[in-house]
Design an enzyme around this catalytic site. Structure first.
Site, mmCIF file in Angstrom:
data_model
loop_
_atom_site.group_PDB
_atom_site.id
_atom_site.type_symbol
_atom_site.label_atom_id
_atom_site.label_comp_id
_atom_site.label_asym_id
_atom_site.label_seq_id
_atom_site.Cartn_x
_atom_site.Cartn_y
_atom_site.Cartn_z
ATOM 1 N N TYR A 57 3.271 19.813 -11.216
ATOM 2 C CA TYR A 57 3.989 21.405 -12.350
ATOM 3 C C TYR A 57 2.718 20.636 -12.650
ATOM 4 C CZ TYR A 57 6.947 22.950 -8.970
ATOM 5 O OH TYR A 57 7.885 23.499 -7.969
ATOM 6 N N PRO A 203 12.028 33.431 -4.310
ATOM 7 C CA PRO A 203 13.346 34.690 -5.010
ATOM 8 C C PRO A 203 12.662 36.002 -4.612
ATOM 9 C CG PRO A 203 13.124 33.618 -6.893
ATOM 10 C CD PRO A 203 12.718 32.493 -6.499
ATOM 11 N N ALA A 205 9.289 35.993 -3.360
ATOM 12 C CA ALA A 205 8.555 35.971 -2.698
ATOM 13 C C ALA A 205 6.743 36.768 -3.381
ATOM 14 C CB ALA A 205 8.682 37.526 -2.066
ATOM 15 N N SER A 206 6.805 35.483 -5.150
ATOM 16 C CA SER A 206 5.644 34.866 -5.511
ATOM 17 C C SER A 206 5.370 36.569 -5.949
ATOM 18 C CB SER A 206 4.211 34.924 -4.262
ATOM 19 O OG SER A 206 4.464 33.653 -2.980
ATOM 20 N N GLY A 211 7.934 44.654 -6.977
ATOM 21 C CA GLY A 211 7.323 45.732 -6.927
ATOM 22 C C GLY A 211 5.655 46.262 -8.140
ATOM 23 N N LYS A 212 5.853 44.930 -8.939
ATOM 24 C CA LYS A 212 4.020 45.077 -9.580
ATOM 25 C C LYS A 212 2.993 45.794 -8.444
ATOM 26 C CE LYS A 212 7.128 45.449 -13.127
ATOM 27 N NZ LYS A 212 7.474 47.185 -13.592
#
Length: 328
Positions: A57, A203, A205-206, A211-212
Site C-alpha cells: 500500500y 465491504p 464494493a469499491s 449509493g454515491k
C-alpha cells in the site's frame, strides 16, 4: 463500538476496523502523511482497535503511517499487515521462505515494531496453497517473536477453504458484502468449526454500495475503479466486487428505493455484513475523515429488521447472483 473475537487469535477487536489501502488520500493522489495520521487517529478515537495494512500500500507509506500513529497511542491497537504482492511477476515460483521473511523484516522496520499481531499472505497464486513449506515458515517466525498470528487474504472461496486446512492459519480475509454473498455458504460454516477469524474486505464494493455513484461518475486514471474493471491489473473481483458497473448501479437504485429515507447507504451495507455472527470485523477503507465517521454512523441507525435484510437479499438474487455468484 462493539467488539468481537478474532477467531483463534483471541484478540477482542472492533467489529468496524480500518482498511488502509487509500488512507493517505484519494486514488491517484500523492500520499499525504497528515491525512493518514488524521484518519487513523479519528478511527482510534472512535473505538477502532484493529487496523489492516499491507507492504504494497503506497509502497510502504501506509505501513509507516500505521506504525507511527499506533506507537503514539496508549490504547492497545492490533495491527494486521500483508506480504507477498511485491513479488514480481506475482507467480508461485516467487514465493520462497527467504523472500517472504525479508518482506516481514522490512515491515517490522517500517512500522518500528518488534512483532506483528497478524501477518497475512496477500492473495497468493493458487499453487501456493498447496505448498506446506510456505505455511510452516510462519511457525518459525512466531517462535522468534516476529509475528503473533498467521492469516491469509484470498480472492476465492476455494482458496479460503484450502488455507484453513493449515492449523496455524488463524484468520481469513475475504471479499464479503451484499453483492458478494457466496462466502456465507460453505466457507462460513467451515470457518466456524475451526474457530477462524473472518475479516470482511471490500465491504462497500469499491464504494458502489455507498449509493454515491451514478452513470456520470468519473474516476481518476490511476484509480483501479477506472482501469481494472476487466481485471487488467489484478483480479477484477477487487473492483466493484467484479460486478459490471452499470448493472451494479441498477441494483443500487433498487436499494435506494428500499431505503428512501437515506442518501448514504454505506452504514446500511455494513449493518448487513454484521448481521452474520461469523464475521469478526469489517475493514472499510477511507480517504478522508468523513468516510471514517460515515462507516461508524451505523450505530446511529435502527437495527436492520429481518424483513429489510430479506428485501436486500432479494435485490442480490435478482440483479447480482446470476452474474457473479459462482466466480469467486
Amino acid at each position: 463500538m462493539n467488539y468481537r473475537k478474532l477467531g483463534k487469535t483471541n484478540f477482542n477487536i472492533s467489529e468496524i476496523a480500518l482498511g488502509t489501502w487509500q488512507v493517505g488520500g484519494k486514488w491517484g493522489s500523492p500520499f499525504n502523511d497528515k491525512t493518514a495520521d488524521e484518519l487513523i487517529n479519528t478511527a482510534i478515537d472512535n473505538g477502532v482497535n484493529f487496523i489492516d495494512t499491507a507492504d504494497v500500500y503506497e509502497n510502504g507509506l501506509s505501513e509507516t503511517a500505521v506504525g507511527r500513529v499506533v506507537r503514539s497511542r496508549s490504547e492497545r491497537i492490533y495491527i494486521a499487515t500483508k506480504c507477498g504482492r511485491h513479488i514480481n511477476p506475482h507467480v508461485n515460483e516467487g514465493y520462497q521462505p527467504k523472500v517472504l521473511q525479508q518482506y516481514i523484516e522490512d515491515s517490522l522496520k517500517r512500522m518500528k515494531l518488534e512483532t506483528i499481531d497478524l501477518i497475512q499472505l496477500h492473495c497468493p497464486p493458487n499453487q501456493v496453497f498447496y505448498r506446506p513449506e510456505i505455511f510452516e515458515m510462519f511457525d518459525r517466525l512466531k517462535d522468534q517473536g516476529k509475528i503473533q498470528n498467521l492469516g491469509v487474504s484470498v480472492e476465492k472461496v476455494e482458496e479460503a477453504l484450502k488455507a484453513i486446512e493449515y492449523s496455524n492459519v488463524t484468520t481469513i480475509q475475504i471479499i464479503f458484502n451484499l453483492f458478494r454473498q457466496r462466502p456465507s455458504e460453505l466457507f462460513f460454516q467451515e470457518a466456524q468449526k475451526k474457530d477462524i477469524g473472518i475479516i470482511a474486505r471490500v465491504p462497500l464494493a469499491s464504494g458502489l454500495l455507498t449509493g454515491k455513484f451514478d452513470a456520470k461518475t468519473t474516476f481518476d486514471a490511476q484509480d483501479h475503479r477506472n482501469f481494472n474493471r476487466d481485471g487488467a491489473a489484478f483480479d477484477k473481483g477487487e473492483t466493484f466486487s467484479g460486478i459490471d458497473y452499470e448493472l451494479g448501479l441498477k441494483a443500487v437504485d433498487a436499494l435506494k428505493a428500499l431505503f428512501p429515507e437515506t442518501t448514504n447507504l454505506a452504514p446500511i451495507a455494513l449493518q448487513w455484513i454484521l448481521s452474520f455472527n461469523e464475521v469478526s470485523c469489517i475493514i472499510p477503507g477511507a480517504s478522508k475523515e468523513s468516510h471514517v465517521l460515515s462507516n461508524l454512523s451505523l450505530y446511529d441507525l435502527p437495527k436492520l429488521t429481518p424483513e429489510k435484510i430479506n428485501a436486500m437479499n432479494a435485490i442480490y438474487e435478482q440483479y447480482i447472483k446470476p452474474q457473479v455468484h459462482q466466480l469467486w
